[in-house]
Design an enzyme around this catalytic site. Structure first.
Site, PDB file in Angstrom:
ATOM      1  CG  ASP A 124      62.335  93.756 -54.284  1.00 45.61           C
ATOM      2  OD1 ASP A 124      62.201  92.877 -54.767  1.00 45.61           O
ATOM      3  OD2 ASP A 124      61.671  94.850 -53.899  1.00 45.61           O
ATOM      4  CG  ASN A 157      61.840  86.550 -52.521  1.00 46.54           C
ATOM      5  OD1 ASN A 157      62.055  87.852 -52.326  1.00 46.54           O
ATOM      6  ND2 ASN A 157      60.856  85.589 -53.362  1.00 46.54           N
ATOM      7  CG  ASP A 167      65.430  80.317 -61.656  1.00 44.72           C
ATOM      8  OD1 ASP A 167      64.628  80.520 -62.120  1.00 44.72           O
ATOM      9  OD2 ASP A 167      65.741  79.343 -60.487  1.00 44.72           O
ATOM     10  CG  HIS A 223      59.013  90.153 -50.772  1.00 43.08           C
ATOM     11  ND1 HIS A 223      58.923  89.075 -52.112  1.00 43.08           N
ATOM     12  CD2 HIS A 223      58.312  89.385 -49.944  1.00 43.08           C
ATOM     13  CE1 HIS A 223      57.852  87.971 -51.239  1.00 43.08           C
ATOM     14  NE2 HIS A 223      57.303  88.253 -50.930  1.00 43.08           N
ATOM     15  CD  GLU A 271      62.959  82.279 -58.916  1.00 41.45           C
ATOM     16  OE1 GLU A 271      62.471  81.762 -58.673  1.00 41.45           O
ATOM     17  OE2 GLU A 271      61.162  83.672 -59.111  1.00 41.45           O
TER      18      GLU A 271
END
Length: 364
Positions: free
Chosen positions: A256, A247, A239, A252, A283
């Site tokens: 990415d 973000n 994680d 965002h 994630e």
């Protein structure tokens, strides 16, 4: 693009272990259906033989058909390791040999009794075998081996009949080669289509890793194989720490980029055609490590964790962003199923996050 596609269909060496398992099962099912049909058709065709062949040939042809039918039936009932590509190739070779063996035996019997040119169906047997290749998803190397094998058996049959070198024999070989080229092209196109559909159905579009559905399907299969082979198997559940922060603060697009960068780190550390690397959701990422126990898997997780420290992502605003990951490790036990194995890795992941993040925790 063309070169990449050509390399993909040249042989199975570039394909993942998981795609090879999918293709192996696809081949297994088609070979099994054909073998079952032939096991039924061979005895039924004896009715045709009864009306076309003389009485002194019926027993020998019936015996050849019975042997061929029995071989096809045994092949259809052979379900051992249906996900093994090597055994799928062996099954296909056995199917060709069974059909070619009957063709050679029947041609020899017809020649001895002077009926070879008068009985319909037998002369076209090798052409049926070569065109059958079109229904299988084969690589170029496999299609070449299939075609060359049938051509070799036909040449041997011609030599046994004393017909090699005649115009008719050369024409037969030439026609077989042309049909082999056409059927091989169809087989390779099937492989290319299957590979494309497989990637669309099993890949995460952002990272290029396997998706959650693919991971669960393959993990179930890996658990079965691990128990059959009495080998260890471990999973790593990752994680990305404070991912919402990326973000919220950088957009965002920056998030990415972090996901893709972490996917690159995982892919680099995974063993080629052995480990499964997947985007599990959001994630979270999953890595399946066949053959590794918990301590060995922890070492892999530590390498990935430290590699993240060296990765920097350039956000759209120009800022350099670093990231870390927390990891839960779980080894398959005798009492585990897929749900409990993933639950234990998830519990270990939360323990790593509770310990301050950027940690690796092993499930008890």
């Amino acid at each position: 693009m063309f070169l990449e596609t050509l390399l993909d269909v040249s042989s199975g060496s570039r394909h993942s272990r998981y795609f090879n398992q999918t293709r192996s099962y696809y081949l297994f099912r088609r070979i099994r259906v054909i073998a079952l049909l032939l096991a039924l058709i061979q005895p039924a065709w004896f009715v045709v033989d009864y009306f076309l062949l003389p009485d002194d040939m019926l027993d020998a042809i019936a015996l050849a058909r019975a042997i061929g039918a029995l071989g096809c039936l045994l092949l259809a009932l052979w379900t051992f390791k249906r996900y093994s590509l090597r055994l799928a190739q062996v099954r296909l070779a056995i199917l060709v040999m069974l059909l070619s063996g009957f063709q050679t035996a029947s041609s020899s019997l017809l020649l001895i009794h002077g009926y070879e040119s008068n009985v319909a169906g037998y002369h076209f047997f090798p052409f049926m075998i070569i065109t059958m290749m079109a229904i299988f998803p084969l690589a170029i190397s496999e299609a070449c081996c299939f075609t060359l094998g049938v051509l070799f058996i036909e040449l041997v049959t011609q030599l046994l009949r004393g017909a090699a070198g005649s115009v008719e024999a050369i024409n037969s070989l030439w026609l077989l080669a042309v049909l082999g080229l056409i059927a091989g092209w169809a087989a390779v196109n099937q492989l290319n289509m299957l590979l494309g559909l497989y990637r669309q159905a099993t890949r995460d579009p952002l990272t290029g890793l396997a998706n959650r559905r693919q991971a669960l399907d393959q993990l179930s299969l890996d658990i079965l194989q691990s128990r059959e082979q009495k080998q260890a198997l471990s999973v790593l559940l990752f994680d990305l720490d404070k991912f919402k922060h990326f973000n919220d603060n950088y957009g965002h697009a920056a998030g990415d980029l972090v996901l893709k960068s972490f996917a690159k780190v995982m892919r680099k550390q995974a063993r080629k055609r052995i480990d499964l690397v997947c985007r599990y959701g959001g994630e979270e990422f999953l890595m399946v490590l066949p053959g590794l126990n918990a301590m060995q898997a922890k070492e892999v997780a530590e390498v990935i964790r430290l590699a993240c420290h060296d990765e920097k992502v350039t956000a759209p605003n120009g800022n350099k962003i670093g990231f870390t990951t927390s990891t839960g490790v779980a080894e398959l036990t005798a009492n585990d199923d897929i749900e409990s194995l993933l639950k234990r890795s998830d519990d270990a992941l939360y323990a790593a996050k509770d310990s301050g993040r950027d940690q690796v925790s092993v499930a008890g």
